[in-house]
Design an enzyme around this catalytic site. Structure first.
Site, PDB file in Angstrom:
ATOM      1  N   ASP A 240       0.995  -1.137  -0.192  1.00  0.00           N
ATOM      2  CA  ASP A 240      -0.087   0.108   0.032  1.00  0.00           C
ATOM      3  C   ASP A 240       0.907   1.136   0.168  1.00  0.00           C
ATOM      4  O   ASP A 240       1.406   1.594   1.229  1.00  0.00           O
ATOM      5  CB  ASP A 240      -0.821   0.164   1.248  1.00  0.00           C
ATOM      6  CG  ASP A 240      -1.836   1.300   1.155  1.00  0.00           C
ATOM      7  OD1 ASP A 240      -2.230   1.613   0.219  1.00  0.00           O
ATOM      8  OD2 ASP A 240      -2.093   1.715   2.368  1.00  0.00           O
TER       9      ASP A 240
ATOM     10  N   GLU B 101      -1.621  -1.573  -4.655  1.00  0.00           N
ATOM     11  CA  GLU B 101      -2.779  -0.680  -4.487  1.00  0.00           C
ATOM     12  C   GLU B 101      -2.669   0.268  -6.109  1.00  0.00           C
ATOM     13  O   GLU B 101      -1.722   0.721  -6.316  1.00  0.00           O
ATOM     14  CB  GLU B 101      -3.351   0.172  -3.786  1.00  0.00           C
ATOM     15  CG  GLU B 101      -4.320   0.963  -3.841  1.00  0.00           C
ATOM     16  CD  GLU B 101      -4.888   1.681  -2.467  1.00  0.00           C
ATOM     17  OE1 GLU B 101      -5.489   1.238  -1.558  1.00  0.00           O
ATOM     18  OE2 GLU B 101      -4.249   2.820  -2.423  1.00  0.00           O
TER      19      GLU B 101
ATOM     20  N   ASP C 189      -2.236   1.366   7.063  1.00  0.00           N
ATOM     21  CA  ASP C 189      -1.550   1.219   5.803  1.00  0.00           C
ATOM     22  C   ASP C 189      -0.815  -0.257   6.044  1.00  0.00           C
ATOM     23  O   ASP C 189      -0.923  -0.948   4.871  1.00  0.00           O
ATOM     24  CB  ASP C 189      -0.206   2.060   5.996  1.00  0.00           C
ATOM     25  CG  ASP C 189      -0.618   3.474   5.839  1.00  0.00           C
ATOM     26  OD1 ASP C 189      -1.165   3.707   4.842  1.00  0.00           O
ATOM     27  OD2 ASP C 189      -0.285   4.103   7.006  1.00  0.00           O
TER      28      ASP C 189
END
Length: 193
Positions: free
Chosen positions: A7, A67, A140
């Protein structure tokens, strides 16, 4: 097979390494990489990549799920995030990893069944799926776990299409089904077009 979920963030980047050789993915390590906010962008990039490369050398993953790009309200933030993503991609490619990206909506759908789930709902569900307690874990890191889990878990539709068409998955990159594949699957299941 070991997979890495990322991420990306310009100050905090979440990461998660999963071993997918068993039926249920096993967590090897997860956490966050912090780049000091007061440093220049190039120094933050260097810090994140240097720390990530240590982890890549330790776990030797074969595949990266990250992501995907989303549309930020602030153009500068989107540009900075693009730099971070690019630096991570280069580091992972240097280590021979294949790559797939997942939109936040796809990850939320895969983990919770709801593409509009909150980050907290995703975190709670990924903790339950992986059998861990995640109190105090930064979002996160839980997002990276969710991305890694999504990357390690083929979608039921992809699997159904492959089985129906008698094909084996040869790539870790998830591809969209073609119109012909959909039509063949519908017909094979007794439907008509």
């Amino acid at each position: 097979m070991i997979v890495l979920g990322i991420d990306p963030g310009s100050i905090t980047t979440g990461y998660a390494f999963l071993d997918t050789s068993a039926n249920v993915p096993k967590i090897l390590e997860y956490g966050t990489l912090h780049a000091p906010a007061n440093q220049a962008l190039e120094d933050r990039l260097l810090h994140i990549v240097s720390e990530l490369e240590k982890l890549l050398d330790k776990y030797k993953p074969v595949s990266l799920g990250m992501e995907g790009v989303f549309f930020a309200k602030n153009a500068r933030s989107a540009l900075v995030l693009g730099h971070i993503r690019g630096a991570i991609l280069v580091a992972c490619r240097k280590h021979g990893l294949s790559y797939s990206e997942y939109s936040p909506r796809v990850v939320k759908q895969a983990v919770t069944g709801d593409g509009g789930a909150s980050k907290e709902q995703v975190a709670n569900m990924i903790f339950a799926r992986l059998g861990i307690r995640g109190e105090g874990l930064p979002l996160d890191a839980s997002d990276a776990l969710a991305i890694a889990w999504t990357h390690a878990s083929p979608s039921p539709l992809d699997e159904s299409i492959s089985k129906a068409l008698g094909k084996k998955r040869t790539s870790t990159r998830k591809k969209k089904a073609t119109t012909k594949q959909w039509m063949d699957l519908i017909e094979k299941m007794g439907g008509h077009i």
